[in-house]
Design a protein around this motif. Structure first.
Motif, PDB file in Angstrom:
ATOM      1  N   GLY A  60      23.838  29.122  51.876  1.00  0.00           N
ATOM      2  CA  GLY A  60      24.577  28.845  50.690  1.00  0.00           C
ATOM      3  C   GLY A  60      25.139  30.154  50.104  1.00  0.00           C
ATOM      4  N   TYR A  61      25.786  30.147  49.085  1.00  0.00           N
ATOM      5  CA  TYR A  61      26.196  31.562  48.630  1.00  0.00           C
ATOM      6  C   TYR A  61      25.406  32.152  47.298  1.00  0.00           C
ATOM      7  CZ  TYR A  61      30.470  29.577  50.984  1.00  0.00           C
ATOM      8  OH  TYR A  61      31.244  29.103  51.882  1.00  0.00           O
ATOM      9  N   ILE A  62      25.618  33.255  47.067  1.00  0.00           N
ATOM     10  CA  ILE A  62      25.205  34.093  45.910  1.00  0.00           C
ATOM     11  C   ILE A  62      26.273  35.018  45.508  1.00  0.00           C
ATOM     12  CG2 ILE A  62      23.640  35.789  44.983  1.00  0.00           C
ATOM     13  CD1 ILE A  62      22.103  33.252  45.772  1.00  0.00           C
ATOM     14  N   TYR A  74      24.325  33.325  52.786  1.00  0.00           N
ATOM     15  CA  TYR A  74      23.177  33.642  53.416  1.00  0.00           C
ATOM     16  C   TYR A  74      22.562  32.335  54.230  1.00  0.00           C
ATOM     17  CZ  TYR A  74      20.476  30.816  50.047  1.00  0.00           C
ATOM     18  OH  TYR A  74      20.111  29.549  49.468  1.00  0.00           O
ATOM     19  N   TRP A  75      21.569  32.567  55.115  1.00  0.00           N
ATOM     20  CA  TRP A  75      21.074  31.605  55.646  1.00  0.00           C
ATOM     21  C   TRP A  75      19.616  31.968  56.022  1.00  0.00           C
ATOM     22  CZ3 TRP A  75      23.418  28.853  60.975  1.00  0.00           C
ATOM     23  CH2 TRP A  75      22.598  27.872  61.280  1.00  0.00           C
ATOM     24  N   PHE A  76      18.635  31.242  55.219  1.00  0.00           N
ATOM     25  CA  PHE A  76      17.352  31.534  55.180  1.00  0.00           C
ATOM     26  C   PHE A  76      16.314  30.582  55.805  1.00  0.00           C
ATOM     27  CE2 PHE A  76      13.291  30.867  52.240  1.00  0.00           C
ATOM     28  CZ  PHE A  76      12.761  32.190  53.054  1.00  0.00           C
ATOM     29  N   PHE A  77      15.447  31.109  56.548  1.00  0.00           N
ATOM     30  CA  PHE A  77      14.608  30.290  57.199  1.00  0.00           C
ATOM     31  C   PHE A  77      12.958  30.639  56.785  1.00  0.00           C
ATOM     32  CE2 PHE A  77      18.285  30.571  60.085  1.00  0.00           C
ATOM     33  CZ  PHE A  77      18.296  29.536  60.575  1.00  0.00           C
ATOM     34  N   GLU A  78      12.303  29.655  56.561  1.00  0.00           N
ATOM     35  CA  GLU A  78      10.848  29.892  56.143  1.00  0.00           C
ATOM     36  C   GLU A  78      10.135  30.220  57.580  1.00  0.00           C
ATOM     37  OE1 GLU A  78       9.264  26.689  53.750  1.00  0.00           O
ATOM     38  OE2 GLU A  78      10.453  27.518  51.960  1.00  0.00           O
ATOM     39  N   ALA A  79       9.004  30.806  57.525  1.00  0.00           N
ATOM     40  CA  ALA A  79       8.125  30.906  58.702  1.00  0.00           C
ATOM     41  C   ALA A  79       7.884  29.554  59.077  1.00  0.00           C
ATOM     42  CB  ALA A  79       6.947  31.801  58.272  1.00  0.00           C
ATOM     43  N   ALA A  80       7.501  29.535  60.299  1.00  0.00           N
ATOM     44  CA  ALA A  80       7.209  28.317  61.114  1.00  0.00           C
ATOM     45  C   ALA A  80       5.876  27.858  60.672  1.00  0.00           C
ATOM     46  CB  ALA A  80       7.233  28.564  62.645  1.00  0.00           C
ATOM     47  N   GLU A  81       4.928  28.561  60.384  1.00  0.00           N
ATOM     48  CA  GLU A  81       3.591  28.209  59.674  1.00  0.00           C
ATOM     49  C   GLU A  81       3.304  29.037  58.447  1.00  0.00           C
ATOM     50  OE1 GLU A  81       0.768  28.531  62.870  1.00  0.00           O
ATOM     51  OE2 GLU A  81       1.768  27.068  64.194  1.00  0.00           O
ATOM     52  N   ASP A  82       2.648  28.306  57.679  1.00  0.00           N
ATOM     53  CA  ASP A  82       1.979  29.017  56.267  1.00  0.00           C
ATOM     54  C   ASP A  82       3.209  30.164  55.819  1.00  0.00           C
ATOM     55  OD1 ASP A  82      -0.341  27.666  56.770  1.00  0.00           O
ATOM     56  OD2 ASP A  82      -0.860  29.230  58.218  1.00  0.00           O
ATOM     57  N   PRO A  83       4.344  29.662  55.285  1.00  0.00           N
ATOM     58  CA  PRO A  83       5.211  30.570  54.961  1.00  0.00           C
ATOM     59  C   PRO A  83       4.701  31.363  53.919  1.00  0.00           C
ATOM     60  CG  PRO A  83       5.941  28.405  54.585  1.00  0.00           C
ATOM     61  CD  PRO A  83       4.901  28.237  55.487  1.00  0.00           C
ATOM     62  N   GLU A  84       3.993  30.476  52.931  1.00  0.00           N
ATOM     63  CA  GLU A  84       3.416  31.302  51.386  1.00  0.00           C
ATOM     64  C   GLU A  84       2.541  32.515  51.669  1.00  0.00           C
ATOM     65  OE1 GLU A  84       0.654  28.017  52.984  1.00  0.00           O
ATOM     66  OE2 GLU A  84       2.970  28.090  52.625  1.00  0.00           O
ATOM     67  N   THR A  85       2.074  32.618  53.058  1.00  0.00           N
ATOM     68  CA  THR A  85       1.290  33.627  53.526  1.00  0.00           C
ATOM     69  C   THR A  85       2.061  34.847  54.124  1.00  0.00           C
ATOM     70  OG1 THR A  85       0.735  33.022  55.459  1.00  0.00           O
ATOM     71  CG2 THR A  85      -0.843  32.119  53.623  1.00  0.00           C
ATOM     72  N   LYS A  86       3.326  34.464  54.588  1.00  0.00           N
ATOM     73  CA  LYS A  86       3.841  35.529  55.325  1.00  0.00           C
ATOM     74  C   LYS A  86       5.027  36.409  54.591  1.00  0.00           C
ATOM     75  CE  LYS A  86       2.543  33.843  59.406  1.00  0.00           C
ATOM     76  NZ  LYS A  86       2.107  32.751  58.892  1.00  0.00           N
ATOM     77  N   PRO A  87       5.358  37.642  55.152  1.00  0.00           N
ATOM     78  CA  PRO A  87       6.195  38.406  54.550  1.00  0.00           C
ATOM     79  C   PRO A  87       7.633  37.966  54.348  1.00  0.00           C
ATOM     80  CG  PRO A  87       5.816  39.465  56.633  1.00  0.00           C
ATOM     81  CD  PRO A  87       4.733  38.263  56.297  1.00  0.00           C
ATOM     82  N   ALA A 339      27.603  21.223  57.058  1.00  0.00           N
ATOM     83  CA  ALA A 339      25.971  21.137  57.193  1.00  0.00           C
ATOM     84  C   ALA A 339      25.348  22.200  56.585  1.00  0.00           C
ATOM     85  CB  ALA A 339      25.383  21.110  58.446  1.00  0.00           C
ATOM     86  N   LEU A 340      26.255  23.487  56.564  1.00  0.00           N
ATOM     87  CA  LEU A 340      25.682  24.653  56.032  1.00  0.00           C
ATOM     88  C   LEU A 340      26.208  25.110  54.549  1.00  0.00           C
ATOM     89  CD1 LEU A 340      26.132  27.104  59.119  1.00  0.00           C
ATOM     90  CD2 LEU A 340      23.931  26.180  58.329  1.00  0.00           C
ATOM     91  N   HIS A 341      26.877  23.843  54.015  1.00  0.00           N
ATOM     92  CA  HIS A 341      27.176  24.126  52.573  1.00  0.00           C
ATOM     93  C   HIS A 341      28.227  25.059  52.565  1.00  0.00           C
ATOM     94  CE1 HIS A 341      22.640  23.072  52.540  1.00  0.00           C
ATOM     95  NE2 HIS A 341      23.489  21.804  52.482  1.00  0.00           N
ATOM     96  N   VAL A 342      29.251  25.249  53.468  1.00  0.00           N
ATOM     97  CA  VAL A 342      30.265  26.308  53.249  1.00  0.00           C
ATOM     98  C   VAL A 342      31.171  25.435  52.528  1.00  0.00           C
ATOM     99  CG1 VAL A 342      32.118  27.381  54.308  1.00  0.00           C
ATOM    100  CG2 VAL A 342      29.747  27.202  55.561  1.00  0.00           C
ATOM    101  N   ASN A 343      31.785  26.080  51.315  1.00  0.00           N
ATOM    102  CA  ASN A 343      32.777  25.542  50.479  1.00  0.00           C
ATOM    103  C   ASN A 343      34.283  25.592  51.123  1.00  0.00           C
ATOM    104  OD1 ASN A 343      34.661  25.057  48.355  1.00  0.00           O
ATOM    105  ND2 ASN A 343      33.519  26.275  46.951  1.00  0.00           N
ATOM    106  N   PRO A 344      34.861  24.446  51.270  1.00  0.00           N
ATOM    107  CA  PRO A 344      35.946  24.340  52.216  1.00  0.00           C
ATOM    108  C   PRO A 344      37.196  24.948  51.481  1.00  0.00           C
ATOM    109  CG  PRO A 344      35.000  22.133  51.974  1.00  0.00           C
ATOM    110  CD  PRO A 344      34.298  23.110  50.973  1.00  0.00           C
ATOM    111  N   SER A 345      37.096  25.190  50.341  1.00  0.00           N
ATOM    112  CA  SER A 345      37.978  26.009  49.391  1.00  0.00           C
ATOM    113  C   SER A 345      38.223  27.339  49.705  1.00  0.00           C
ATOM    114  CB  SER A 345      38.048  25.402  48.080  1.00  0.00           C
ATOM    115  OG  SER A 345      36.984  26.271  47.464  1.00  0.00           O
ATOM    116  N   VAL A 346      36.995  28.027  50.162  1.00  0.00           N
ATOM    117  CA  VAL A 346      36.951  29.163  50.541  1.00  0.00           C
ATOM    118  C   VAL A 346      36.610  29.736  51.784  1.00  0.00           C
ATOM    119  CG1 VAL A 346      36.443  30.026  48.124  1.00  0.00           C
ATOM    120  CG2 VAL A 346      34.492  29.611  49.912  1.00  0.00           C
ATOM    121  N   ALA A 347      36.309  28.532  52.817  1.00  0.00           N
ATOM    122  CA  ALA A 347      35.983  28.884  54.187  1.00  0.00           C
ATOM    123  C   ALA A 347      37.391  29.655  54.928  1.00  0.00           C
ATOM    124  CB  ALA A 347      35.770  27.594  54.782  1.00  0.00           C
ATOM    125  N   PRO A 348      36.953  30.486  55.761  1.00  0.00           N
ATOM    126  CA  PRO A 348      38.044  31.209  56.439  1.00  0.00           C
ATOM    127  C   PRO A 348      38.890  30.168  57.459  1.00  0.00           C
ATOM    128  CG  PRO A 348      35.845  31.754  57.530  1.00  0.00           C
ATOM    129  CD  PRO A 348      35.664  31.008  56.080  1.00  0.00           C
TER     130      PRO A 348
END
Length: 475
Positions: A60-62, A74-87, A339-348
């Motif tokens: 999404g957008y910030i 941005y596109w953010f991926f949580e860790a494959a396992e135990d994301p709460e313990t990973k940097p 699917a990536l929540h790109v806003n059509p009004s601002v998409a290139p």
């Protein structure tokens, strides 16, 4: 008097209860609001994804500048396992003007890579989200899906504003994902991110010193084949091309005569002329990876861009030298953008891996990043530099000259590191900095040597040296 005292105590108790209720209610509201925003950005099954994954990911957008409507994708991926313990790790591609989604994510360290027809995805078994939560950012505005409502913004990007906007992005991103506040945080990237990453690290450190804010727990950074210092970068390139037998003796001498001490961003006519001669002598090879095939059907590999623009590589793991074209097809699909929540009004109207408009209108580019290294080494950050040793654009010779210029004491001398019994590259540890080369890798290290790149990343996160022959690494 006693009655008044009792009433006073009762009033204080009620006031305290009211304040506590208000505080917890407000905290709940903030947490609920963050959870709602995360849920809005959560990505479900992507077009062309024929496999399931165990981790959540968000896109999404910030908005980084409300007045101008300047927003980063941005596109953010949580860790494959135990994301709460990973940097948490931020990845940045360079250019300037190239997409971290199109390169770092889609063909290097992300869990999803684009298939040859540009309409499907396959799973990357060496994705860096195996060991960390990975955040990809398209910056500055005009790159990838990042945009501004002020058209002049795309024409006025530069190092300074990119660092400021990226810091603002992080401050707001942590509010959207408060579960990561205070988490061990690292910056990574390649190529022109050799500017972006140290400059953002400096901005974070200085901001925290002034504000006392601790939500961004920056522990260190790592950059690969990184643009660092104009003089050393030029000197190293010319030497690498000559010693690799790519250019003539005469051209090598003329490059030193006309191009030393000049900037890659602002070439002199004499330097441009001899760079064209060098490009002719190189022939139709991929300068980002000199021992692998070039994409003969791609017009993006024109000689005027090969040596004079610090653009991210045009190479792939398998090895498909035309992989950039696959990402261009995929991210222009309307169903993918939805699917990536790109806003059509601002998409290139035409999504590109790299924006010529951004690159050609770049306003400020530091001649050297070495003073920032000195500042951040003194601050105590973990700093690593790595280099694929078959890249002529920012070769290992350039990186070594820049590191030598820091005049750091050596703590562990130059030696080979190993992966599964084979030499993976070479490394030297200095006081405050670790240098690692990756054998046989080009500009995009994780593309040509994905397994070795994951070993490198894991060692960086742990703060441990690269494995020796007696150590066993397996993933």
């Amino acid at each position: 008097m006693e009655k008044r005292a009792v009433r006073s105590r009762h009033l204080c108790v009620h006031l305290l209860l009211f304040i506590l209720c208000f505080f917890f209610s407000s905290s709940r509201t903030v947490a609920e609001s963050a959870a709602e925003l995360q849920n809005t950005d959560k990505v479900q099954l992507l077009p062309g994804q024929s496999f399931n994954v165990s981790f959540a990911h968000y896109a999404g957008y910030i908005t980084v500048k409300e007045d101008y409507g300047r927003a980063f994708f941005y596109w953010f991926f949580e860790a494959a396992e135990d994301p709460e313990t990973k940097p948490l790790v931020l990845w940045l591609n360079g250019g300037p003007g190239c997409s971290s989604v199109g390169f770092g994510l889609a063909e290097e360290i992300g869990p999803f890579h684009v298939t040859a027809d540009g309409r499907g995805l396959y799973f990357n078994q060496y994705s860096w989200n195996q060991v960390a939560n990975i955040l990809f950012l398209d910056s500055p505005v005009g790159v990838g899906f990042s945009y501004s409502n002020n058209s002049k913004d795309v024409l006025s990007n530069g190092d300074t504003r990119t660092a400021e906007d990226s810091l603002e992005f992080l401050k707001k991103w942590f509010k959207r994902f408060p579960q990561y506040e205070g988490r061990a945080f690292y910056l990574t990237g390649e190529s022109y991110a050799g500017h972006y990453v140290p400059q953002l690290a400096q901005a974070i450190v200085r901001h925290q010193k002034l504000s006392g804010e601790t939500s961004i727990n920056l522990r260190g950074y790592m950059v690969g084949n990184a643009l660092t210092d104009d003089f050393h970068d030029h000197y190293g390139i010319f030497q690498f091309m000559w010693t690799a037998g790519l250019i003539s003796d005469q051209t090598y001498k003329l490059l030193h005569t006309f191009c030393d001490n000049k900037s890659f961003v602002h070439e002199t006519p004499e330097c441009e002329r001899i760079l064209d001669v060098a490009a002719d002598e190189l022939g139709n090879i991929d300068p980002y990876s000199i021992f692998t095939p070039s994409c003969t059907s791609s017009s993006t590999l024109s000689r005027n861009k090969l040596l004079k623009r610090m653009r991210i590589g045009k190479v792939s793991e398998q090895y498909d030298p035309c992989t950039e074209k696959h990402s261009t097809v995929y991210f222009n699909l309307p169903e993918v953008q939805k699917a990536l929540h790109v806003n059509p009004s601002v998409a290139p109207s035409n999504w590109q891996t790299c924006s010529d408009t951004v690159g050609e209108n770049w306003k400020d580019s530091a001649a050297s990043i070495l003073p920032i290294y000195k500042e951040l080494i003194n601050y105590g950050l973990r700093i690593w530099m790595f280099s694929g040793d078959t890249d002529t654009v920012i070769p290992v010779t350039s990186t070594r000259y820049s590191v030598d210029a820091l005049e750091l004491p050596t703590t562990t001398p130059w030696h080979a590191w190993y992966d599964d019994g084979q030499v993976g590259g070479w490394t030297q540890v200095y006081q405050g900095l670790t240098l690692v080369t990756v054998r046989g890798a080009g500009h995009e290290v994780a593309l040509h040597r994905p397994k070795q790149a994951l070993v490198l990343f894991k060692q960086f996160l742990s703060g441990e040296p690269m494995p020796t022959l007696s150590q066993h690494q397996s993933f």
